[in-house]
Design a protein around this motif. Structure first.
Motif, PDB file in Angstrom:
ATOM      1  N   ILE A   1       0.812  -1.222   0.000  1.00 13.95           N
ATOM      2  CA  ILE A   1       0.000   0.000   0.000  1.00 13.95           C
ATOM      3  C   ILE A   1       0.852   1.282   0.000  1.00 13.95           C
ATOM      4  O   ILE A   1       0.661   2.131  -0.873  1.00 13.95           O
ATOM      5  CB  ILE A   1      -1.029  -0.023   1.155  1.00 13.95           C
ATOM      6  CG1 ILE A   1      -2.026  -1.157   0.886  1.00 13.95           C
ATOM      7  CG2 ILE A   1      -1.763   1.311   1.268  1.00 13.95           C
ATOM      8  CD1 ILE A   1      -3.030  -1.396   1.987  1.00 13.95           C
ATOM      9  N   PRO A   2       1.792   1.447   0.929  1.00 11.62           N
ATOM     10  CA  PRO A   2       2.598   2.683   0.866  1.00 11.62           C
ATOM     11  C   PRO A   2       3.427   2.782  -0.414  1.00 11.62           C
ATOM     12  O   PRO A   2       3.650   3.894  -0.922  1.00 11.62           O
ATOM     13  CB  PRO A   2       3.504   2.590   2.101  1.00 11.62           C
ATOM     14  CG  PRO A   2       3.419   1.200   2.578  1.00 11.62           C
ATOM     15  CD  PRO A   2       2.105   0.654   2.121  1.00 11.62           C
TER      16      PRO A   2
ATOM     17  N   ARG B   1       0.219  10.464 -10.969  1.00 17.16           N
ATOM     18  CA  ARG B   1      -0.479  11.733 -10.845  1.00 17.16           C
ATOM     19  C   ARG B   1      -0.050  12.739 -11.907  1.00 17.16           C
ATOM     20  O   ARG B   1      -0.815  13.606 -12.303  1.00 17.16           O
ATOM     21  CB  ARG B   1      -0.246  12.298  -9.444  1.00 17.16           C
ATOM     22  CG  ARG B   1      -1.031  13.549  -9.199  1.00 17.16           C
ATOM     23  CD  ARG B   1      -1.206  13.815  -7.746  1.00 17.16           C
ATOM     24  NE  ARG B   1      -2.134  12.891  -7.113  1.00 17.16           N
ATOM     25  CZ  ARG B   1      -2.776  13.160  -5.982  1.00 17.16           C
ATOM     26  NH1 ARG B   1      -2.595  14.305  -5.402  1.00 17.16           N
ATOM     27  NH2 ARG B   1      -3.585  12.275  -5.441  1.00 17.16           N
TER      28      ARG B   1
ATOM     29  N   SER C   1       2.503   1.704  -3.352  1.00 16.46           N
ATOM     30  CA  SER C   1       1.598   2.156  -4.406  1.00 16.46           C
ATOM     31  C   SER C   1       1.261   3.635  -4.218  1.00 16.46           C
ATOM     32  O   SER C   1       1.078   4.368  -5.183  1.00 16.46           O
ATOM     33  CB  SER C   1       0.334   1.310  -4.428  1.00 16.46           C
ATOM     34  OG  SER C   1      -0.456   1.567  -3.285  1.00 16.46           O
ATOM     35  N   TYR C   2       1.207   4.066  -2.965  1.00 14.39           N
ATOM     36  CA  TYR C   2       0.964   5.483  -2.709  1.00 14.39           C
ATOM     37  C   TYR C   2       2.062   6.333  -3.361  1.00 14.39           C
ATOM     38  O   TYR C   2       1.795   7.331  -4.030  1.00 14.39           O
ATOM     39  CB  TYR C   2       0.934   5.747  -1.199  1.00 14.39           C
ATOM     40  CG  TYR C   2       0.815   7.201  -0.842  1.00 14.39           C
ATOM     41  CD1 TYR C   2      -0.421   7.841  -0.896  1.00 14.39           C
ATOM     42  CD2 TYR C   2       1.933   7.951  -0.480  1.00 14.39           C
ATOM     43  CE1 TYR C   2      -0.533   9.180  -0.589  1.00 14.39           C
ATOM     44  CE2 TYR C   2       1.820   9.296  -0.169  1.00 14.39           C
ATOM     45  CZ  TYR C   2       0.590   9.911  -0.230  1.00 14.39           C
ATOM     46  OH  TYR C   2       0.478  11.251   0.052  1.00 14.39           O
TER      47      TYR C   2
ATOM     48  N   GLU D   1       1.730   6.409  -7.143  1.00 14.40           N
ATOM     49  CA  GLU D   1       0.648   7.292  -7.573  1.00 14.40           C
ATOM     50  C   GLU D   1       1.064   8.752  -7.436  1.00 14.40           C
ATOM     51  O   GLU D   1       0.912   9.551  -8.352  1.00 14.40           O
ATOM     52  CB  GLU D   1      -0.609   7.012  -6.752  1.00 14.40           C
ATOM     53  CG  GLU D   1      -1.903   7.513  -7.393  1.00 14.40           C
ATOM     54  CD  GLU D   1      -2.242   8.953  -7.090  1.00 14.40           C
ATOM     55  OE1 GLU D   1      -2.915   9.575  -7.914  1.00 14.40           O
ATOM     56  OE2 GLU D   1      -1.818   9.489  -6.037  1.00 14.40           O
ATOM     57  N   ARG D   2       1.595   9.093  -6.280  1.00 16.62           N
ATOM     58  CA  ARG D   2       1.976  10.461  -5.994  1.00 16.62           C
ATOM     59  C   ARG D   2       3.071  10.991  -6.922  1.00 16.62           C
ATOM     60  O   ARG D   2       3.023  12.093  -7.423  1.00 16.62           O
ATOM     61  CB  ARG D   2       2.502  10.533  -4.548  1.00 16.62           C
ATOM     62  CG  ARG D   2       1.607  11.232  -3.569  1.00 16.62           C
ATOM     63  CD  ARG D   2       1.320  12.596  -4.038  1.00 16.62           C
ATOM     64  NE  ARG D   2      -0.056  12.998  -3.869  1.00 16.62           N
ATOM     65  CZ  ARG D   2      -0.537  13.646  -2.811  1.00 16.62           C
ATOM     66  NH1 ARG D   2       0.233  13.915  -1.801  1.00 16.62           N
ATOM     67  NH2 ARG D   2      -1.781  14.016  -2.781  1.00 16.62           N
TER      68      ARG D   2
ATOM     69  N   SER E   1      -6.588   8.635  -5.496  1.00 18.35           N
ATOM     70  CA  SER E   1      -5.399   8.035  -4.898  1.00 18.35           C
ATOM     71  C   SER E   1      -5.797   6.956  -3.873  1.00 18.35           C
ATOM     72  O   SER E   1      -5.132   5.935  -3.756  1.00 18.35           O
ATOM     73  CB  SER E   1      -4.433   9.099  -4.375  1.00 18.35           C
ATOM     74  OG  SER E   1      -4.620   9.343  -3.034  1.00 18.35           O
ATOM     75  N   ILE E   2      -6.947   7.144  -3.224  1.00 18.27           N
ATOM     76  CA  ILE E   2      -7.459   6.081  -2.345  1.00 18.27           C
ATOM     77  C   ILE E   2      -7.770   4.825  -3.168  1.00 18.27           C
ATOM     78  O   ILE E   2      -7.383   3.707  -2.824  1.00 18.27           O
ATOM     79  CB  ILE E   2      -8.752   6.542  -1.628  1.00 18.27           C
ATOM     80  CG1 ILE E   2      -8.466   7.741  -0.740  1.00 18.27           C
ATOM     81  CG2 ILE E   2      -9.387   5.392  -0.838  1.00 18.27           C
ATOM     82  CD1 ILE E   2      -9.705   8.320  -0.076  1.00 18.27           C
TER      83      ILE E   2
ATOM     84  N   HIS F   1      -7.834  13.208  -5.060  1.00 17.13           N
ATOM     85  CA  HIS F   1      -7.681  12.676  -3.719  1.00 17.13           C
ATOM     86  C   HIS F   1      -8.370  11.310  -3.595  1.00 17.13           C
ATOM     87  O   HIS F   1      -7.793  10.344  -3.083  1.00 17.13           O
ATOM     88  CB  HIS F   1      -8.279  13.671  -2.727  1.00 17.13           C
ATOM     89  CG  HIS F   1      -8.405  13.141  -1.348  1.00 17.13           C
ATOM     90  ND1 HIS F   1      -7.309  12.926  -0.549  1.00 17.13           N
ATOM     91  CD2 HIS F   1      -9.493  12.740  -0.639  1.00 17.13           C
ATOM     92  CE1 HIS F   1      -7.731  12.427   0.601  1.00 17.13           C
ATOM     93  NE2 HIS F   1      -9.039  12.299   0.575  1.00 17.13           N
TER      94      HIS F   1
ATOM     95  N   MET G   1      -4.685   2.966  -4.389  1.00 21.08           N
ATOM     96  CA  MET G   1      -4.066   2.112  -3.366  1.00 21.08           C
ATOM     97  C   MET G   1      -4.897   0.851  -3.144  1.00 21.08           C
ATOM     98  O   MET G   1      -4.354  -0.236  -2.956  1.00 21.08           O
ATOM     99  CB  MET G   1      -3.906   2.891  -2.061  1.00 21.08           C
ATOM    100  CG  MET G   1      -2.798   3.914  -2.153  1.00 21.08           C
ATOM    101  SD  MET G   1      -2.459   4.681  -0.565  1.00 21.08           S
ATOM    102  CE  MET G   1      -3.675   5.959  -0.543  1.00 21.08           C
TER     103      MET G   1
END
Ligand SMILES: Nc1ncnc2c1ncn2[C@@H]1O[C@H](COP(=O)(O)OP(=O)(O)OP(=O)(O)O)[C@@H](O)[C@H]1O
Ligand SMILES: [Mg+2]
Lengths: 277, 239
Positions: A70-71, A82, A73-74, A77-78, A186-187, A183, A190
């Motif tokens: 999860i982190p 993005r 993938s965060y 994305e970020r 991004s949820i 926003h 993940m």
């Protein structure tokens, strides 16, 4: 034949886990996300390492492996995905493919190129009326069905789910209400990545673990997304199970043709229902 | 429903150019809106009316010029940020969230505006009580008129300050157009500030405080005298 059907459902379930994220990324943000292979493969390699650590506790190792993704993938994305919103599709494809390749090399560097053998974590068989079926495969299918029900509930009842459904249809419309779509995306990203990792973790014990494992399955998942309709979540479920079944049945009579058949079906679907981008 | 009694300047668009890729579709467009004013934008198909509203709403950015909303330059603001500051854009295509129910459509607006659902529903249905009976229907199943009404109603949630409404009566039957007229005039009675793009001149001359006429990406005329606005023959020549 029952074996073939159970096998087909298992493959279908795994394809479903992975395809959800792809379908949502494409449907909401118009990004073709090849980096999805990375989260899938990473989940598996985390399982390999954690499995050695938690010997015999597959469920714990699998859960941690999914959570660790999860982190990561965060960050993907970020830092990268993005920047691709609103870019042309081929740019998104090239950039995320680069991430996938970098990921593969990183995995080779950390874990090496040799395949890891993992074994069926349950290892028990269920015998009904003279048929012997591996319980593990049945468990995978059950998890997929529970996930489907859970996601249906999520997308119909929760506010985040409703925002996603609305944004899949009309992203600008959601934005113009004052909702920051990025926003929520991004949820969702993940979530999709964690599900891909879950798919990998569940599939690894009954397939082979190697650095390129994500690339081949991802192509199948693109077929699932195209057949099911991009951003169409129920369609993704049905198409994953149907294509999984087609693979299993084809493999029974012509083992090399299993994957080819998936793409033939995809091509036929595209002839009758071209993608409108 | 709405406040904004004062006559201060709410929106000031100054000499903006807007392009799609290389094609420039708005040339040096300037216009203003005062608090509590309902101003119509009239012009032929392709004149750039939708592009203008999209740009004010933040969905597109001008390549030149400036837009000042409520004293603030909107250059760096996304459409979501502008919506949070009270701008509501009702798009031309009558595109509701068709897979969601009418109630869910309103719920998203309420959520975005941080408003109680009961208040949001009350605002939305205040313009058209029949919506109450449709709450649990899928928005995709609504008629064109009902969709438009839902979109306008949904835009009222959160008590916004500026409405941008793109061709609300387009493609609707005559009776439904009168429903929309009643809704818009009810809003006007509550002193809303709005830019409305409209081709139906009977609506324009009954509701307009002022009219801007657009042609080929430019504002070619501004009308602020009642008799001129009532002269539909003259206005028609621009359509
Ligand atoms: N996405 C786009 N890409 C390129 N050109 C566009 C795009 N959208 C609109 N245009 C062009 O910009 C010009 C203005 O279009 P716009 O939609 O703003 O006009 P309009 O006045 O709203 O017309 P209508 O009355 O038909 O709604 C037209 O020439 C149109 O062809
Ligand atoms: Mg238009």
């Amino acid at each position: 034949m029952i074996h073939t059907i159970v096998y087909g459902f298992t493959i279908g379930a795994i394809l479903y886990f992975i395809a959800i994220g792809l379908s949502l990324t494409f449907g909401m943000m118009r990004v073709i996300n090849f980096a999805h292979t990375l989260t899938y493969t990473l989940g598996v390699y985390m399982l390999v390492s954690l499995g050695a650590l938690f010997k015999g506790y597959f469920v714990i190792a699998a859960m941690i492996a999914v959570v660790v993704v999860i982190p990561i993938s965060y960050l993907i994305e970020r830092c990268i995905i993005r920047r691709l919103y609103g870019e042309s599709l081929d740019h998104t494809f090239i950039a995320t493919f680069a991430i996938a390749l970098i990921g593969v090399d990183t995995i080779k560097w950390i874990w090496g190129v040799l395949p890891y053998p993992l074994s069926d974590p349950i290892g028990e068989y269920l015998t009904i009326g003279g048929l012997t079926l591996p319980i593990y495969r049945i468990v995978i299918v059950m998890i997929a069905i529970l996930l489907f029900i859970g996601l249906e509930f999520f997308f119909r009842k929760s506010i985040v789910g409703k925002i996603v459904v609305a944004a899949l249809e009309d992203r600008d419309g959601v934005g113009c209400l004052g909702i920051d779509v990025d926003h929520y995306f991004s949820i969702v990203f993940m979530m999709g990545s964690a599900l891909a990792a879950l798919g990998g973790v569940l599939y690894a014990p009954i397939s082979s673990v190697h650095p390129y494992m994500g690339l081949s399955i991802l192509l199948l998942c693109f077929a699932v997304v195209i057949v099911g309709g991009m951003g169409n979540l129920r369609g993704t479920f049905v198409s994953a199970l149907a294509l999984g079944m087609i693979m299993a049945v084809t493999a029974r009579y012509w083992s090399q043709g299993a994957e080819t058949m998936v793409f033939i079906v995809m091509a036929i679907v595209l002839i009758f229902r071209p993608i409108d981008i | 429903m709405l406040l904004g009694k004062g006559r201060g300047k709410l929106l000031d668009v100054k000499e903006i150019d807007v392009t799609y890729g290389r094609a420039k579709v708005l040339h040096d467009v300037s216009l203003q809106l005062n608090q509590g004013e309902v101003v119509f934008i009239v012009g032929r198909n392709g004149a750039g009316k939708t592009t203008l509203l999209k740009t004010i709403s933040g969905l597109m950015k001008p390549s030149k010029g400036s837009i000042v909303y409520n004293g603030e330059d909107t250059r760096g603001l996304s459409s979501a940020k502008l919506a949070q500051k009270g701008v509501r854009y009702v798009a031309q295509d009558k595109k509701v969230f068709s897979h969601l129910t009418v109630r869910d459509n309103i719920e998203l607006a309420a959520y975005a505006a941080g408003e109680e659902m009961s208040t949001a529903i009350q605002r939305t249905t205040s313009i058209y009580p029949k919506l109450n009976d449709l709450m649990d229907n899928k928005a995709g199943g609504l008629s064109g008129g009902e969709r438009e009404i839902l979109l306008i109603g949904r835009a009222l949630v959160g008590n916004p300050r500026l409405f941008l409404i793109d061709e609300p009566t387009e493609g609707l039957a005559a009776i439904v157009i009168e429903d929309i007229f009643r809704i818009l005039s009810q809003m006007k009675g509550h002193n809303v500030s709005a830019f409305i793009v409209e081709q139906n001149l009977s609506i324009v001359n009954r509701l307009a405080d002022r009219v801007y006429i657009m042609k080929e990406g430019k504002i070619i005329r501004e009308i602020s005298e009642k008799p001129e606005m009532a002269d539909t023959k003259d206005l028609e020549s621009y359509l």
